[in-house]
Design an enzyme around this catalytic site. Structure first.
Site, mmCIF file in Angstrom:
data_model
loop_
_atom_site.group_PDB
_atom_site.id
_atom_site.type_symbol
_atom_site.label_atom_id
_atom_site.label_comp_id
_atom_site.label_asym_id
_atom_site.label_seq_id
_atom_site.Cartn_x
_atom_site.Cartn_y
_atom_site.Cartn_z
ATOM 1 N N TYR A 32 -12.722 -22.798 -5.184
ATOM 2 C CA TYR A 32 -11.993 -21.544 -5.001
ATOM 3 C C TYR A 32 -12.627 -20.489 -5.891
ATOM 4 C CZ TYR A 32 -8.062 -18.213 -5.148
ATOM 5 O OH TYR A 32 -7.262 -17.079 -5.072
ATOM 6 N N ASP A 86 -19.210 -20.094 -11.181
ATOM 7 C CA ASP A 86 -17.849 -19.596 -11.323
ATOM 8 C C ASP A 86 -17.156 -20.436 -12.395
ATOM 9 O OD1 ASP A 86 -15.220 -18.883 -11.262
ATOM 10 O OD2 ASP A 86 -15.016 -18.922 -9.074
ATOM 11 N N LYS A 103 -9.391 -16.282 -16.852
ATOM 12 C CA LYS A 103 -8.438 -17.190 -17.513
ATOM 13 C C LYS A 103 -8.545 -17.181 -19.059
ATOM 14 C CE LYS A 103 -7.296 -19.528 -13.307
ATOM 15 N NZ LYS A 103 -8.144 -19.755 -12.168
#
Ligand SMILES: *Cc1c(COP(=O)(O)O)cnc(C)c1O
Length: 448
Positions: A153, A256, A289
């Protein structure tokens, strides 16, 4: 609704009442789908506050928190140094729309820990960072095609909401309504950890036919440890081959690390691959995050020559009203300064190992097949007899058992992610007693 119709005091509302009320004003009652507990069923907990390793819901129930806001809360909730930095920053101003020294400090802090990047740009969400990295990769190479992997994702930018087409010659199909087929027609979706398929894809599309200058593959985007299929590592041989193929074809390798960044190691997942593969580096990296410590903050970065293609210097446009927000950067900076203190990652890694070993031992004692893996402060477990290597293997693990386990643990005050394809997170605030209580609860839950 008139003001008189609003409930006077929501302190006495149950989770179920709040969920019902939420569904009137917010689609599905949530602002991000996984929060709705659709995968596991039941009523989501409405969180009133969080402290250290714990969260308290609207009914006053206390939980040991292994979601940590899906990763950011690596120090636990309300860490004193972070709280102080955020409070101080807030008194100085919420947002200026002009540059600040703190943005430089945060950029320098991140760059000092991730040697593959010479420059970065701050944005507000992982989605935005991944989307911008993609645009930059396309701008830098002059190519349109991209590769991603099934089960990874990268946020919800249109071009990345895609599943595999039939065969390697056809590109992907949108996984969301509202994404035109034309928008994903350049996205090729491959199986994670499948070297042969990767080689085939590069052989087919890597160079293009030479008829047009924009043929070939702009970038490959990958979660190096895929936390959006619970916990699946890209194998070292797969990563090594991926790096070789990208280099050979002038394709940018985009890591990512929105989830793994500053979470699986202080140098992020790329430091682990650099240890295993001499000279290994991604070309672009995406973070989110942890670098925001719980505030909306993310970043993407790489070598200066590529990053300087961004506006205002170069032709690739990218911008953001709240980018580098002064309160968010204070939060992220304070968080990074804590986690780089000597011993922090060693202790976090040991806690996570203890937790996973405890859960696996409970499963063994209960006679339930379970496997798991962890790195730094991130972990995953599966009701299966061997660790899955790709998305279809993850989805073939025992979902019914996971869902029963999730609820049995929640009832016992342990909050794991409410879907079998999500990773778990340990923070610096989890104590040995918390980890032991979790393993004990797991034994009860799995026996029950
Ligand atoms: C969470 C996540 C994103 C998206 O970040 P948001 O801040 O939710 O937009 C992108 N990539 C990965 C690997 C993620 O885990």
């Amino acid at each position: 609704m008139s003001i008189d119709a609003l409930p006077k005091n929501n302190k006495h509302m149950t989770n179920a009442q709040l969920f019902e009320r939420a569904q009137k004003s917010i689609p599905g009652g949530v602002n991000s789908p996984v929060r709705a507990f659709r995968a596991v069923g039941g009523t989501p907990r409405f969180i009133a506050s969080a402290h250290g390793a714990y969260m308290v819901d609207a009914e006053g129930q206390r939980y040991i928190d292994y979601i940590g806001s899906w990763g950011p809360m690596i120090l636990g909730h309300g860490h004193p140094a972070v709280l102080e930095a955020v409070q101080k920053a807030a008194t100085e101003g919420f947002s200026f729309g002009a540059p600040t020294e703190r943005e430089i400090e945060l950029a320098e802090e991140i760059l000092s820990l991730v040697p593959s990047m010479e420059q970065l740009r701050l944005v507000s969400s992982g989605t935005e960072a991944a989307m911008s990295a993609l645009r930059l990769a396309r701008g830098a190479t002059g190519r349109s095609k991209i590769i991603k992997f099934e089960g990874c994702y990268h946020g919800h930018a249109d071009a990345l909401l895609v599943k595999a087409g039939s065969g390697l010659a056809t590109f992907g199909h949108p996984t969301s309504a509202g994404v035109p087929a034309e928008v994903v027609q350049h996205t090729l979706v491959l199986e994670y950890n499948n070297v042969a398929q990767l080689e085939e894809a590069f052989a087919l599309h890597g160079q293009g036919s030479g008829k047009s200058s924009n043929e070939g593959i702009a970038c490959v985007m990958i979660e190096p440890i895929a936390g959006n299929m619970n916990f699946v590592r890209a194998s070292v041989p797969f990563m090594k081959r991926l790096r070789e193929l990208c280099t050979q074809h002038g394709t940018l390798l985009v890591f990512d690390e929105v989830m793994t960044g500053f979470r699986v190691a202080l140098g992020s997942a790329q430091s682990l691959y650099a240890k295993a593969i001499p000279g290994f580096e991604p070309d672009l990296s995406v973070f989110g995050k942890v670098i925001g410590g719980g505030m909306p903050l993310a970043a993407f970065g790489g070598k200066r020559a590529v990053m300087e293609l961004l506006a205002p210097l170069g032709p690739v446009y990218q911008a953001g009203t709240l980018s580098g927000n002064p309160v968010a950067t204070a939060c992220g900076l304070a968080t990074l300064r804590e986690i780089r203190k000597p011993g922090f990652f060693e202790a976090l890694t040991a806690s996570t190992r203890t937790l996973l070993d405890g859960i696996l031992a409970s499963a063994k004692e209960a006679g339930v097949p379970m496997v798991g893996d962890c790195e730094g402060g991130m972990f995953g477990f599966f009701f299966a007899s061997e660790l899955p290597q790709n998305y279809s293997a993850v989805m073939a693990t025992d979902k019914e058992r996971f869902n029963r386990f999730f609820h049995a643990m929640l009832d016992r005050g342990v909050y794991f992610a409410p879907a079998l394809y999500e990773a778990g997170f340990v923070s610096g605030a989890h104590t040995a007693a918390d980890l032991k209580a979790t393993a004990d609860a797991a034994l009860q839950a799995l026996r029950g």
